[in-house]
Design an enzyme around this catalytic site. Structure first.
Site, PDB file in Angstrom:
ATOM      1  N   LYS A 126       0.686  -0.931   0.069  1.00 35.64           N
ATOM      2  CA  LYS A 126      -0.027   0.298  -0.040  1.00 35.64           C
ATOM      3  C   LYS A 126       1.136   1.219   0.000  1.00 35.64           C
ATOM      4  O   LYS A 126       1.811   1.208   0.341  1.00 35.64           O
ATOM      5  CB  LYS A 126      -0.946  -0.207   1.054  1.00 35.64           C
ATOM      6  CG  LYS A 126      -2.059   0.956   1.406  1.00 35.64           C
ATOM      7  CD  LYS A 126      -3.244  -0.042   0.865  1.00 35.64           C
ATOM      8  CE  LYS A 126      -4.084   1.375   0.560  1.00 35.64           C
ATOM      9  NZ  LYS A 126      -5.604   0.396   0.011  1.00 35.64           N
ATOM     10  N   ASP A 166      -7.452   4.361  -4.465  1.00 35.20           N
ATOM     11  CA  ASP A 166      -8.008   4.259  -3.167  1.00 35.20           C
ATOM     12  C   ASP A 166      -7.994   5.119  -2.792  1.00 35.20           C
ATOM     13  O   ASP A 166      -9.079   6.007  -3.371  1.00 35.20           O
ATOM     14  CB  ASP A 166      -6.894   3.712  -1.897  1.00 35.20           C
ATOM     15  CG  ASP A 166      -7.334   3.433  -0.823  1.00 35.20           C
ATOM     16  OD1 ASP A 166      -7.755   2.253  -0.316  1.00 35.20           O
ATOM     17  OD2 ASP A 166      -7.448   3.893   0.456  1.00 35.20           O
TER      18      ASP A 166
HETATM   19  P1  NDP Z   1     -13.006   8.225  -2.418  1.00 34.63           P
HETATM   20  O1  NDP Z   1     -12.036   8.952  -2.434  1.00 34.63           O
HETATM   21  O2  NDP Z   1     -13.879   7.393  -3.501  1.00 34.63           O
HETATM   22  O3  NDP Z   1     -13.783   8.284  -1.796  1.00 34.63           O
HETATM   23  C1  NDP Z   1     -14.255   8.597   0.054  1.00 34.63           C
HETATM   24  C2  NDP Z   1     -15.347   8.329   0.598  1.00 34.63           C
HETATM   25  O4  NDP Z   1     -15.285   8.020   2.254  1.00 34.63           O
HETATM   26  C3  NDP Z   1     -15.408   9.683   0.355  1.00 34.63           C
HETATM   27  O5  NDP Z   1     -16.775   9.803   0.369  1.00 34.63           O
HETATM   28  C4  NDP Z   1     -15.566  10.686   1.648  1.00 34.63           C
HETATM   29  O6  NDP Z   1     -15.817  12.003   1.906  1.00 34.63           O
HETATM   30  C5  NDP Z   1     -15.486   9.220   3.044  1.00 34.63           C
HETATM   31  N1  NDP Z   1     -14.036   9.677   3.465  1.00 34.63           N
HETATM   32  C6  NDP Z   1     -13.074   9.318   3.928  1.00 34.63           C
HETATM   33  N2  NDP Z   1     -12.282   9.978   4.106  1.00 34.63           N
HETATM   34  C7  NDP Z   1     -12.833   9.880   5.323  1.00 34.63           C
HETATM   35  C8  NDP Z   1     -12.963  10.377   6.536  1.00 34.63           C
HETATM   36  N3  NDP Z   1     -11.926  10.924   7.171  1.00 34.63           N
HETATM   37  N4  NDP Z   1     -13.742  10.808   7.153  1.00 34.63           N
HETATM   38  C9  NDP Z   1     -15.414  10.317   6.997  1.00 34.63           C
HETATM   39  N5  NDP Z   1     -15.267   9.818   4.865  1.00 34.63           N
HETATM   40  C10 NDP Z   1     -14.477   9.932   4.795  1.00 34.63           C
HETATM   41  O7  NDP Z   1     -12.725   6.396  -1.918  1.00 34.63           O
HETATM   42  P2  NDP Z   1     -13.291   4.805  -2.396  1.00 34.63           P
HETATM   43  O8  NDP Z   1     -14.910   4.678  -2.144  1.00 34.63           O
HETATM   44  O9  NDP Z   1     -12.464   4.729  -3.029  1.00 34.63           O
HETATM   45  O10 NDP Z   1     -12.078   3.880  -0.855  1.00 34.63           O
HETATM   46  C11 NDP Z   1     -12.983   3.875   0.187  1.00 34.63           C
HETATM   47  C12 NDP Z   1     -12.797   3.011   1.139  1.00 34.63           C
HETATM   48  O11 NDP Z   1     -12.832   1.392   0.297  1.00 34.63           O
HETATM   49  C13 NDP Z   1     -11.153   3.248   1.683  1.00 34.63           C
HETATM   50  O12 NDP Z   1     -11.764   2.691   3.301  1.00 34.63           O
HETATM   51  C14 NDP Z   1     -10.711   1.982   1.252  1.00 34.63           C
HETATM   52  O13 NDP Z   1      -9.808   2.178   1.766  1.00 34.63           O
HETATM   53  C15 NDP Z   1     -11.845   0.823   0.848  1.00 34.63           C
HETATM   54  N6  NDP Z   1     -11.540   0.868  -1.119  1.00 34.63           N
HETATM   55  C16 NDP Z   1     -11.598   1.255  -1.883  1.00 34.63           C
HETATM   56  C17 NDP Z   1     -11.475  -0.174  -2.980  1.00 34.63           C
HETATM   57  C18 NDP Z   1     -11.342   1.040  -3.862  1.00 34.63           C
HETATM   58  O14 NDP Z   1     -10.616  -0.246  -5.266  1.00 34.63           O
HETATM   59  N7  NDP Z   1     -11.575   1.561  -4.173  1.00 34.63           N
HETATM   60  C19 NDP Z   1     -10.366  -1.438  -2.943  1.00 34.63           C
HETATM   61  C20 NDP Z   1     -10.706  -2.184  -1.463  1.00 34.63           C
HETATM   62  C21 NDP Z   1     -11.377  -1.008  -0.012  1.00 34.63           C
HETATM   63  P3  NDP Z   1     -15.027  13.293   1.949  1.00 34.63           P
HETATM   64  O15 NDP Z   1     -14.732  13.542   0.270  1.00 34.63           O
HETATM   65  O16 NDP Z   1     -15.913  14.021   2.538  1.00 34.63           O
HETATM   66  O17 NDP Z   1     -13.670  12.946   1.653  1.00 34.63           O
HETATM   67  O1  2IT Z   2      -7.843  -1.725  -0.576  1.00 34.59           O
HETATM   68  C1  2IT Z   2      -7.612  -2.044  -1.437  1.00 34.59           C
HETATM   69  O2  2IT Z   2      -7.926  -3.207  -2.070  1.00 34.59           O
HETATM   70  C2  2IT Z   2      -7.527  -0.849  -2.869  1.00 34.59           C
HETATM   71  N1  2IT Z   2      -7.495   0.190  -2.851  1.00 34.59           N
HETATM   72  C3  2IT Z   2      -7.642  -1.969  -4.509  1.00 34.59           C
HETATM   73  C4  2IT Z   2      -6.026  -2.640  -4.200  1.00 34.59           C
HETATM   74  C5  2IT Z   2      -6.057  -2.618  -5.868  1.00 34.59           C
HETATM   75  O3  2IT Z   2      -5.150  -3.143  -6.209  1.00 34.59           O
HETATM   76  O4  2IT Z   2      -7.195  -2.818  -6.940  1.00 34.59           O
END
Ligand code: NDP
Ligand code: 2IT
Length: 446
Positions: A126, A166
Site C-alpha cells: 500500500k 484508493d
Molecule cells: P473515494 O475517495 O472514492 O471516497 C471516499 C469516501 O469516503 C468519500 O465519501 C469521503 O468523503 C469519505 N471519507 C474519506 N475519509 C473520510 C473520513 N476521514 N471521514 C469521513 N468520511 C471520509 O475512496 P474509495 O471509495 O475508493 O474508498 C473508500 C474505502 O474503501 C476506503 O477505506 C478504501 O481503502 C476502501 N477500498 C477501496 C477500494 C477501491 O477499489 N477503490 C478497494 C477496497 C477498499 P469526503 O469526500 O468528504 O472526504
Molecule cells: O484496498 C484495496 O483493496 C484497494 N484499494 C484496491 C487495491 C488494488 O490493487 O486494486
C-alpha cells in the site's frame, strides 16, 4: 511454549510505537491466528506471525511540487511493500491529509491477507501521501501525481509492485501516474491497475469493490436462507466504493436510504434510484462537491457531522474509511434489527464494534473478505495486460462473482460455528493466512 496474544501484542506495540491503526489491524488477525498457530506448531517454529507483522520494506520519500501560485509545496510519499510471498506487491495508493505510516502499514498488512483470499497470485502493499486533494486545481493534481511517480517509479514494476487507486486516487490520478511511469520507465506494461479502458484498463474494475461487497452480503444472507429483496440498507461514503455498492444493492432489490461524506450523511426515505446514484457520481467525480448538495437537490434530510448508523436498517455497509463505526453505533445497529454488515471500506469497524457484532451473531463480513472484489479485478487487469487482450464485461463480472463466492465458501470452511452461524472474521483470517504462511515456510529462512 504456546504463543500468547497479550505478550505478542505487547512486543508489537513496543516495536511500532504510536501506530494505533497498525496495532488494531494486527490484533484483529492475531486474535484468530494465535489459537490456530498453537494448534499448528510449525507456523510457530518458523516465526510466521512475527515475520508477517514486519513489512518487507517501507519506502519513504519527499514529494516536491509547485502550486498554481508558483509556491513550492512539500509532501511525504510512502510505499509499504508488506509481503510478496505469493506474488508481486499489490495494493492501492491513498491521497488524504490523514495518511501516515501507521495507516499505510495497517492497509498493507490487511492487503496481504485479502489478496491471498482472492485466490490470485498477488502479494500485499500500500502507498500514498499526506497530500490533500481537496480544493486543488486539475493542474495541481497533475503536477502532484507526476512528482509522486517520479520517485515511486524506481520501486515498482509489473513483476515487482503494482499500485492502484484508493481514497483520493481514482481514474484521473491513476491516469496521470501511469502516464508519468510510462514516460520515465519507457515501457508500456500493466504497472498500475484501474487504468482507463483506452490504455489497458479492465472493464468492471471501477465497479468491482462495491459490487463485490454486495455479492458477499448476498451470499451471507442466502446462507441464512434469506434474500436482499425489499430490505433496507444504510451505506456510508459517497465515493467509488459507496456509490457502486448502492448501485448493486438497488439492482438486487434492496432499498438504500443513506450515503455520506466527511461533512455528514443524507437520509433519503424514498430510497436512492439509479438516477439519483448517477447524480451523486457526477457530484463527486466531476464537480467534486459535497453530499449535502444531494439533500437540497432531492429534498432529503442532511445530518451534519453525523454518521448514518442510527438509521433503522437490515444491512449496514460502511464504505468510507477506517474506524467510522464504533461500539455504541454497532449496538444501535443491532438493537434496530440490522442483521448483516458488509465492509466496503478497510477496517471501518473498531475492534469493540466487531466484538458487538460477533456477540450478537450478526452476519458480519470484515473488509479483507468483503472488499476483495476490487483487488481481484485488479488482478484480472494484470492478467489481461500480460496477455495483451481484454475480456468482456460479462466474462469479468462472472469471474468477480465466482471469486466472491469462493471467498464466502472459504470463510464458511474456516469460520463455521453453531447452526448456520459463521464467524467470517475467523474464517477470512485463517483462510487468508494459510497460503501466505505455507509459501513463507517453503522459502526457508529469508
Ligand atoms: P473515494 O475517495 O472514492 O471516497 C471516499 C469516501 O469516503 C468519500 O465519501 C469521503 O468523503 C469519505 N471519507 C474519506 N475519509 C473520510 C473520513 N476521514 N471521514 C469521513 N468520511 C471520509 O475512496 P474509495 O471509495 O475508493 O474508498 C473508500 C474505502 O474503501 C476506503 O477505506 C478504501 O481503502 C476502501 N477500498 C477501496 C477500494 C477501491 O477499489 N477503490 C478497494 C477496497 C477498499 P469526503 O469526500 O468528504 O472526504
Ligand atoms: O484496498 C484495496 O483493496 C484497494 N484499494 C484496491 C487495491 C488494488 O490493487 O486494486
Amino acid at each position: 511454549m504456546a504463543l500468547d496474544l497479550e505478550q505478542f501484542m505487547d512486543g508489537l506495540r513496543r516495536r511500532n510505537p504510536g501506530e494505533s491503526e497498525f496495532h488494531q489491524a494486527v490484533e484483529e488477525v492475531a486474535n484468530d491466528l494465535i489459537p490456530y498457530i498453537n494448534d499448528n506448531r510449525r507456523y510457530d517454529r518458523m516465526q510466521i506471525l512475527e515475520r508477517l507483522t514486519e513489512p518487507d520494506r517501507i519506502i519513504i520519500f519527499r514529494v516536491c511540487w509547485e502550486d498554481d501560485e508558483g509556491n513550492v509545496r512539500t509532501n511525504r510519499g510512502y510505499r509499504v511493500q508488506h509481503n510478496n510471498a505469493i506474488g508481486p506487491y499489490k495494493g492501492g495508493i491513498r491521497f488524504h491529509k490523514s495518511v501516515n505510516q501507521s495507516i499505510l502499514k495497517f492497509l498493507a498488512f490487511e492487503q496481504t491477507f485479502k489478496n491471498s483470499l482472492t485466490g490470485l497470485p498477488m502479494g500485499g502493499g500500500k502507498g500514498g501521501s499526506d497530500f490533500n486533494p481537496k480544493g486543488k486545481s486539475e493542474r495541481e493534481i497533475m503536477r502532484f501525481c507526476q512528482a509522486f511517480m517520479t520517485e515511486l517509479q524506481r520501486h515498482i514494476g509489473p513483476n515487482t509492485d503494482v499500485p492502484a487507486g484508493d481514497i483520493g486516487v481514482g481514474a484521473r490520478e491513476v491516469s496521470y501516474m501511469f502516464g508519468q511511469y510510462k514516460r520515465i520507465a519507457n515501457e508500456f506494461t500493466g504497472t498500475i491497475t484501474g487504468k482507463g479502458l483506452a490504455f489497458g484498463g479492465s472493464l468492471i474494475r471501477t465497479e468491482a469493490t462495491g459490487y463485490g461487497a454486495v455479492y458477499m452480503l448476498e451470499d451471507m444472507v442466502k446462507h441464512r436462507g434469506q434474500s436482499l429483496e425489499g430490505r433496507v440498507a444504510t451505506v456510508s461514503g459517497s465515493g467509488n466504493v459507496a456509490t457502486h455498492a448502492a448501485e448493486k444493492l438497488v439492482v438486487l432489490g434492496a432499498k438504500v436510504v443513506t450515503l455520506s461524506d466527511s461533512g455528514g450523511f443524507v437520509y433519503d426515505k424514498d430510497g436512492f434510484t439509479q438516477e439519483k446514484i448517477d447524480w451523486v457520481k457526477e457530484l463527486k467525480d466531476v464537480r467534486r462537491g459535497r453530499i449535502k448538495e444531494y439533500a437540497d437537490e432531492f429534498g432529503a434530510e442532511f445530518h451534519e457531522g453525523q454518521r448514518p448508523w442510527g438509521v433503522e436498517c437490515d444491512f449496514a455497509l460502511p464504505c468510507a474509511t477506517q474506524n467510522e463505526l464504533n461500539a455504541e453505533e454497532a449496538r444501535t445497529l443491532v438493537s434496530n434489527g440490522c442483521f448483516a454488515v458488509s465492509e466496503g471500506a478497510n477496517m471501518p469497524s473498531t475492534l469493540d464494534a466487531i466484538h458487538v457484532f460477533q456477540d450478537a451473531k450478526l452476519a458480519y463480513a470484515p473488509s479483507k473478505a468483503a472488499n476483495a472484489g476490487g483487488v481481484a479485478v485488479s488482478g484480472l487487469e494484470m492478467t489481461q495486460n500480460s496477455m495483451r487482450l481484454s475480456w468482456s464485461k460479462d466474462e469479468l463480472n462472472e469471474r468477480l462473482r465466482g471469486i466472491m463466492g469462493e471467498i464466502h465458501n472459504n470463510c464458511v470452511e474456516y469460520g463455521k460455528g453453531e447452526g448456520d452461524h459463521v464467524d467470517y472474521v475467523k474464517g477470512a483470517n485463517i483462510a487468508g493466512f494459510i497460503k501466505v504462511a505455507d509459501a513463507v515456510i517453503a522459502y526457508g529462512v529469508i
